[in-house]
Write a protein that holds these residues in place. Structure first.
Motif, PDB file in Angstrom:
ATOM      1  N   ASP A 127       0.691  -1.255   0.003  1.00 21.30           N
ATOM      2  CA  ASP A 127      -0.230   0.176   0.026  1.00 21.30           C
ATOM      3  C   ASP A 127       0.784   1.356  -0.255  1.00 21.30           C
ATOM      4  N   HIS A 128       1.914   1.269  -0.733  1.00 24.68           N
ATOM      5  CA  HIS A 128       2.846   2.440  -1.015  1.00 24.68           C
ATOM      6  C   HIS A 128       3.222   2.700   0.273  1.00 24.68           C
ATOM      7  N   PHE A 129       3.800   1.596   1.117  1.00 24.40           N
ATOM      8  CA  PHE A 129       4.629   1.830   2.370  1.00 24.40           C
ATOM      9  C   PHE A 129       6.036   1.654   1.804  1.00 24.40           C
ATOM     10  N   GLN A 130       6.689   2.668   2.125  1.00 25.29           N
ATOM     11  CA  GLN A 130       7.994   3.083   1.475  1.00 25.29           C
ATOM     12  C   GLN A 130       9.152   2.612   2.462  1.00 25.29           C
ATOM     13  N   LYS A 131       9.094   2.452   3.694  1.00 31.88           N
ATOM     14  CA  LYS A 131       9.702   2.230   4.514  1.00 31.88           C
ATOM     15  C   LYS A 131      10.552   0.892   4.504  1.00 31.88           C
ATOM     16  N   ASP A 132      11.681   0.462   4.619  1.00 28.98           N
ATOM     17  CA  ASP A 132      12.344  -0.827   4.647  1.00 28.98           C
ATOM     18  C   ASP A 132      12.190  -1.500   5.880  1.00 28.98           C
ATOM     19  N   VAL A 133      11.479  -2.496   6.267  1.00 29.44           N
ATOM     20  CA  VAL A 133      11.515  -3.307   7.354  1.00 29.44           C
ATOM     21  C   VAL A 133      12.413  -4.560   7.071  1.00 29.44           C
ATOM     22  N   LYS A 134      13.213  -4.698   7.808  1.00 28.33           N
ATOM     23  CA  LYS A 134      14.100  -5.963   7.864  1.00 28.33           C
ATOM     24  C   LYS A 134      13.923  -6.927   8.939  1.00 28.33           C
ATOM     25  N   VAL A 135      13.553  -8.252   8.556  1.00 29.26           N
ATOM     26  CA  VAL A 135      13.162  -9.070   9.543  1.00 29.26           C
ATOM     27  C   VAL A 135      14.187 -10.356   9.587  1.00 29.26           C
ATOM     28  N   PHE A 136      14.705 -10.711  10.911  1.00 24.70           N
ATOM     29  CA  PHE A 136      15.770 -11.604  11.271  1.00 24.70           C
ATOM     30  C   PHE A 136      15.199 -12.514  12.054  1.00 24.70           C
ATOM     31  N   TYR A 137      15.907 -13.738  12.196  1.00 27.80           N
ATOM     32  CA  TYR A 137      15.411 -14.919  13.059  1.00 27.80           C
ATOM     33  C   TYR A 137      16.688 -15.609  13.688  1.00 27.80           C
ATOM     34  N   LYS A 138      16.236 -16.216  14.706  1.00 28.67           N
ATOM     35  CA  LYS A 138      17.164 -17.384  15.288  1.00 28.67           C
ATOM     36  C   LYS A 138      16.629 -18.274  16.138  1.00 28.67           C
ATOM     37  N   LYS A 139      17.046 -19.604  16.486  1.00 28.97           N
ATOM     38  CA  LYS A 139      16.476 -20.476  17.106  1.00 28.97           C
ATOM     39  C   LYS A 139      16.232 -19.799  18.608  1.00 28.97           C
ATOM     40  N   SER A 140      14.928 -20.090  19.162  1.00 32.25           N
ATOM     41  CA  SER A 140      14.756 -19.914  20.559  1.00 32.25           C
ATOM     42  C   SER A 140      15.312 -20.875  21.517  1.00 32.25           C
ATOM     43  N   THR A 141      15.722 -20.292  22.715  1.00 27.83           N
ATOM     44  CA  THR A 141      16.287 -21.319  23.604  1.00 27.83           C
ATOM     45  C   THR A 141      15.254 -21.723  24.805  1.00 27.83           C
ATOM     46  N   GLU A 142      13.957 -21.008  24.736  1.00 30.26           N
ATOM     47  CA  GLU A 142      12.864 -21.009  25.619  1.00 30.26           C
ATOM     48  C   GLU A 142      11.808 -21.897  25.126  1.00 30.26           C
TER      49      GLU A 142
END
Length: 223
Positions: A36-51
């Motif tokens: 929807d014309h959202f111009q911002k760059d959102v970066k998503v990262f991940y890693k394994k949870s220990t919980e």
């Protein structure tokens, strides 16, 4: 439960996650065009949870508002404005206010992924922390059990493990902040891993889109 002691533990664990560097790239909001014309760059990262047997997700974006205002929009109603703008949130309320910076909140989400993930609800201990030397304000939370908040019909009770949202003033621009949202949520129920690992990163991008839109709309209307 000693809520203040538990809040200190939650804040420490969330801060450690915030400062950790062993994240892997999951996706970016610009990969398949803007929403929807959202111009911002959102970066998503991940890693394994220990919980729990799942992943922690970390999403980052620069928002054109100061940290104090962003935090107000993130906290649950009536302490904040979360329930008024977040399209993923069906209900948002404060169950108990321990002090100005420590509350117990209940939130409920709409179903997502075309109904594959039904509505969830969560009961969390939420603490607000300030790190003046880093020009950062954060909300930190973890799910807790309360006898006065049993699971309700129509919702699957989910669990939020240690996480938080950290808002840091951008250098040279006090009216913008770098927002880092860290989520490690056990949605419970019999959900295929592929569905969860597709839905959660997408929901984090949607979160920033809705937050950015709400802040701009309210700024235009004098809020």
């Amino acid at each position: 439960m000693d809520y203040k002691e538990e809040a200190d533990s939650i804040a420490r664990r969330a801060y450690d996650l915030y400062k950790s560097t062993d994240w892997k790239v999951s996706k970016s909001s610009t990969e398949n065009g803007n929403i929807d014309h959202f111009q911002k760059d959102v970066k998503v990262f991940y890693k394994k949870s220990t919980e729990f047997d799942g992943h922690i997700y970390r999403a980052e974006c620069v928002i054109d508002s100061p940290p104090e205002k962003v935090i107000r929009y993130i906290l649950p109603c009536p302490r904040g404005l979360r329930g008024e703008w977040d399209k993923a949130v069906k209900e948002s309320e404060v169950i108990e206010k321990i002090n100005e910076d420590l509350i117990v909140g209940r939130s409920a989400t709409h179903s997502v992924a075309m109904g594959l993930i039904s509505s969830r609800d969560f009961v969390d201990l939420i603490t607000v922390r300030k790190y003046p030397e880093e020009r950062t304000i954060s909300t930190n939370s973890r799910s807790i059990q309360r006898k006065d908040c049993p699971p309700r019909d129509g919702f699957v009770r989910g669990i939020n493990y240690h996480g938080g949202t950290f808002c840091t003033t951008v250098d040279g621009d006090p009216n913008s902040c770098h927002v880092v949202n860290i989520v490690q949520t056990d949605l419970s129920g019999m959900l295929p891993t592929s569905v969860v690992e597709s839905a959660l990163p997408a929901s984090l991008i949607d979160f920033f889109h809705d937050l950015d839109t709400a802040l701009k709309d309210h700024n235009m209307n004098g809020f």
